[in-house]
Write a protein that holds these residues in place. Structure first.
Motif, PDB file in Angstrom:
ATOM      1  N   VAL A   1      48.887  31.880  10.195  1.00 53.39           N
ATOM      2  CA  VAL A   1      49.069  31.347   8.846  1.00 53.39           C
ATOM      3  C   VAL A   1      47.945  31.904   7.987  1.00 53.39           C
ATOM      4  N   ILE A   2      48.337  32.574   6.931  1.00 52.80           N
ATOM      5  CA  ILE A   2      47.357  33.083   5.968  1.00 52.80           C
ATOM      6  C   ILE A   2      47.422  32.189   4.742  1.00 52.80           C
ATOM      7  N   SER A   3      46.284  31.636   4.378  1.00 53.60           N
ATOM      8  CA  SER A   3      46.183  30.804   3.179  1.00 53.60           C
ATOM      9  C   SER A   3      45.403  31.588   2.131  1.00 53.60           C
ATOM     10  N   ALA A   4      45.939  31.632   0.933  1.00 57.42           N
ATOM     11  CA  ALA A   4      45.279  32.386  -0.139  1.00 57.42           C
ATOM     12  C   ALA A   4      45.209  31.548  -1.407  1.00 57.42           C
ATOM     13  N   ILE A   5      44.066  31.627  -2.056  1.00 58.53           N
ATOM     14  CA  ILE A   5      43.893  31.017  -3.376  1.00 58.53           C
ATOM     15  C   ILE A   5      43.675  32.149  -4.358  1.00 58.53           C
ATOM     16  N   LEU A   6      44.539  32.208  -5.349  1.00 60.87           N
ATOM     17  CA  LEU A   6      44.449  33.241  -6.383  1.00 60.87           C
ATOM     18  C   LEU A   6      43.884  32.607  -7.642  1.00 60.87           C
ATOM     19  N   GLU A   7      42.683  33.014  -7.992  1.00 60.97           N
ATOM     20  CA  GLU A   7      42.097  32.614  -9.261  1.00 60.97           C
ATOM     21  C   GLU A   7      42.455  33.723 -10.246  1.00 60.97           C
TER      22      GLU A   7
ATOM     23  N   LYS B   1      41.940  32.828   4.013  1.00 64.14           N
ATOM     24  CA  LYS B   1      41.577  32.329   5.343  1.00 64.14           C
ATOM     25  C   LYS B   1      42.794  32.473   6.236  1.00 64.14           C
ATOM     26  N   THR B   2      42.561  32.796   7.496  1.00 68.75           N
ATOM     27  CA  THR B   2      43.658  32.987   8.439  1.00 68.75           C
ATOM     28  C   THR B   2      43.425  32.180   9.689  1.00 68.75           C
ATOM     29  N   SER B   3      44.475  31.532  10.168  1.00 69.14           N
ATOM     30  CA  SER B   3      44.465  30.847  11.459  1.00 69.14           C
ATOM     31  C   SER B   3      45.461  31.562  12.357  1.00 69.14           C
ATOM     32  N   ILE B   4      45.008  31.940  13.551  1.00 72.26           N
ATOM     33  CA  ILE B   4      45.848  32.662  14.499  1.00 72.26           C
ATOM     34  C   ILE B   4      46.035  31.801  15.739  1.00 72.26           C
ATOM     35  N   SER B   5      47.284  31.727  16.204  1.00 73.20           N
ATOM     36  CA  SER B   5      47.577  30.923  17.389  1.00 73.20           C
ATOM     37  C   SER B   5      46.850  31.476  18.606  1.00 73.20           C
ATOM     38  N   LYS B   6      46.508  30.596  19.516  1.00 81.88           N
ATOM     39  CA  LYS B   6      45.917  31.020  20.778  1.00 81.88           C
ATOM     40  C   LYS B   6      46.977  31.556  21.718  1.00 81.88           C
ATOM     41  N   LYS B   7      48.190  31.022  21.579  1.00 83.32           N
ATOM     42  CA  LYS B   7      49.280  31.418  22.447  1.00 83.32           C
ATOM     43  C   LYS B   7      49.810  32.795  22.067  1.00 83.32           C
ATOM     44  N   THR B   8      50.034  33.615  23.075  1.00 86.73           N
ATOM     45  CA  THR B   8      50.604  34.946  22.875  1.00 86.73           C
ATOM     46  C   THR B   8      52.113  34.874  23.073  1.00 86.73           C
TER      47      THR B   8
ATOM     48  N   VAL C   1      56.223  39.311   8.046  1.00 86.39           N
ATOM     49  CA  VAL C   1      56.187  38.065   7.267  1.00 86.39           C
ATOM     50  C   VAL C   1      57.452  37.267   7.562  1.00 86.39           C
ATOM     51  N   LYS C   2      57.269  36.029   8.012  1.00 88.89           N
ATOM     52  CA  LYS C   2      58.402  35.172   8.368  1.00 88.89           C
ATOM     53  C   LYS C   2      58.649  34.060   7.352  1.00 88.89           C
ATOM     54  N   GLY C   3      57.676  33.785   6.504  1.00 85.34           N
ATOM     55  CA  GLY C   3      57.858  32.754   5.488  1.00 85.34           C
ATOM     56  C   GLY C   3      56.706  32.757   4.509  1.00 85.34           C
ATOM     57  N   ARG C   4      56.981  32.223   3.333  1.00 81.63           N
ATOM     58  CA  ARG C   4      55.961  32.195   2.284  1.00 81.63           C
ATOM     59  C   ARG C   4      56.237  31.021   1.360  1.00 81.63           C
TER      60      ARG C   4
ATOM     61  N   ASP D   1      49.120  26.040 -12.928  1.00 83.18           N
ATOM     62  CA  ASP D   1      48.933  26.748 -14.193  1.00 83.18           C
ATOM     63  C   ASP D   1      47.838  26.130 -15.054  1.00 83.18           C
ATOM     64  N   GLN D   2      47.742  24.815 -15.040  1.00 84.13           N
ATOM     65  CA  GLN D   2      46.756  24.150 -15.886  1.00 84.13           C
ATOM     66  C   GLN D   2      45.322  24.478 -15.476  1.00 84.13           C
ATOM     67  N   TYR D   3      45.141  24.956 -14.216  1.00 84.48           N
ATOM     68  CA  TYR D   3      43.814  25.320 -13.720  1.00 84.48           C
ATOM     69  C   TYR D   3      43.634  26.831 -13.572  1.00 84.48           C
ATOM     70  N   GLY D   4      44.692  27.586 -13.804  1.00 86.73           N
ATOM     71  CA  GLY D   4      44.604  29.032 -13.657  1.00 86.73           C
ATOM     72  C   GLY D   4      44.474  29.475 -12.208  1.00 86.73           C
ATOM     73  N   ILE D   5      45.137  28.738 -11.300  1.00 88.92           N
ATOM     74  CA  ILE D   5      45.047  29.014  -9.861  1.00 88.92           C
ATOM     75  C   ILE D   5      46.438  28.929  -9.248  1.00 88.92           C
ATOM     76  N   SER D   6      46.681  29.762  -8.248  1.00 87.92           N
ATOM     77  CA  SER D   6      47.886  29.644  -7.418  1.00 87.92           C
ATOM     78  C   SER D   6      47.448  29.559  -5.961  1.00 87.92           C
ATOM     79  N   VAL D   7      48.158  28.731  -5.190  1.00 94.54           N
ATOM     80  CA  VAL D   7      47.881  28.582  -3.764  1.00 94.54           C
ATOM     81  C   VAL D   7      49.102  29.086  -3.003  1.00 94.54           C
ATOM     82  N   ILE D   8      48.873  30.011  -2.065  1.00 98.27           N
ATOM     83  CA  ILE D   8      49.967  30.635  -1.330  1.00 98.27           C
ATOM     84  C   ILE D   8      49.684  30.554   0.164  1.00 98.27           C
ATOM     85  N   THR D   9      50.723  30.236   0.945  1.00100.26           N
ATOM     86  CA  THR D   9      50.632  30.312   2.399  1.00100.26           C
ATOM     87  C   THR D   9      51.690  31.279   2.899  1.00100.26           C
ATOM     88  N   ILE D  10      51.305  32.051   3.900  1.00102.80           N
ATOM     89  CA  ILE D  10      52.196  33.062   4.459  1.00102.80           C
ATOM     90  C   ILE D  10      52.212  32.888   5.977  1.00102.80           C
ATOM     91  N   ILE D  11      53.407  32.817   6.560  1.00106.38           N
ATOM     92  CA  ILE D  11      53.560  32.707   8.005  1.00106.38           C
ATOM     93  C   ILE D  11      53.853  34.102   8.552  1.00106.38           C
TER      94      ILE D  11
END
Length: 86
Positions: free
Chosen positions: A7-13, A76-83, A33-36, A42-52
């Motif tokens: 899971v990739i989490s991104a904050i776009l300022e 930030k990225t979290s990677i599964s321990k399971k292969t 990419v399997k999902g997004r 908009d009121q803060y000038g930020i977008s939050v995106i997660t990508i699977i």
């Protein structure tokens, strides 16, 4: 080939400045990419995106690195321990 779920989490300022290039990079990796989801604040000038992602560790790190090198983007990225064998 061994793959992992991530899971990739991104904050776009200042998303209006970086959204197009951000999307272009994700398109380059569309095969893993399997999902997004995205939520604009908009009121803060930020977008939050997660990508699977389902890919090799190298592919995951490559995508994370390209996104993280963009100005106004925090990643930030979290990677599964399971292969997963594919």
């Amino acid at each position: 080939m061994d793959k992992k779920i991530a899971v990739i989490s991104a904050i776009l300022e200042e998303p209006q400045e970086v959204q197009q290039r951000f999307n272009e990079i994700i398109s380059e990796f569309r095969g893993i990419v399997k999902g997004r989801t995205g939520i604009p604040f908009d009121q803060y000038g930020i977008s939050v995106i997660t990508i699977i992602i389902l890919g090799t560790v190298d592919e995951i790190n490559s995508l994370t690195g390209k996104l993280g090198n963009l100005k106004h983007v925090s990643v930030k990225t979290s990677i599964s321990k399971k292969t997963i064998e594919v």
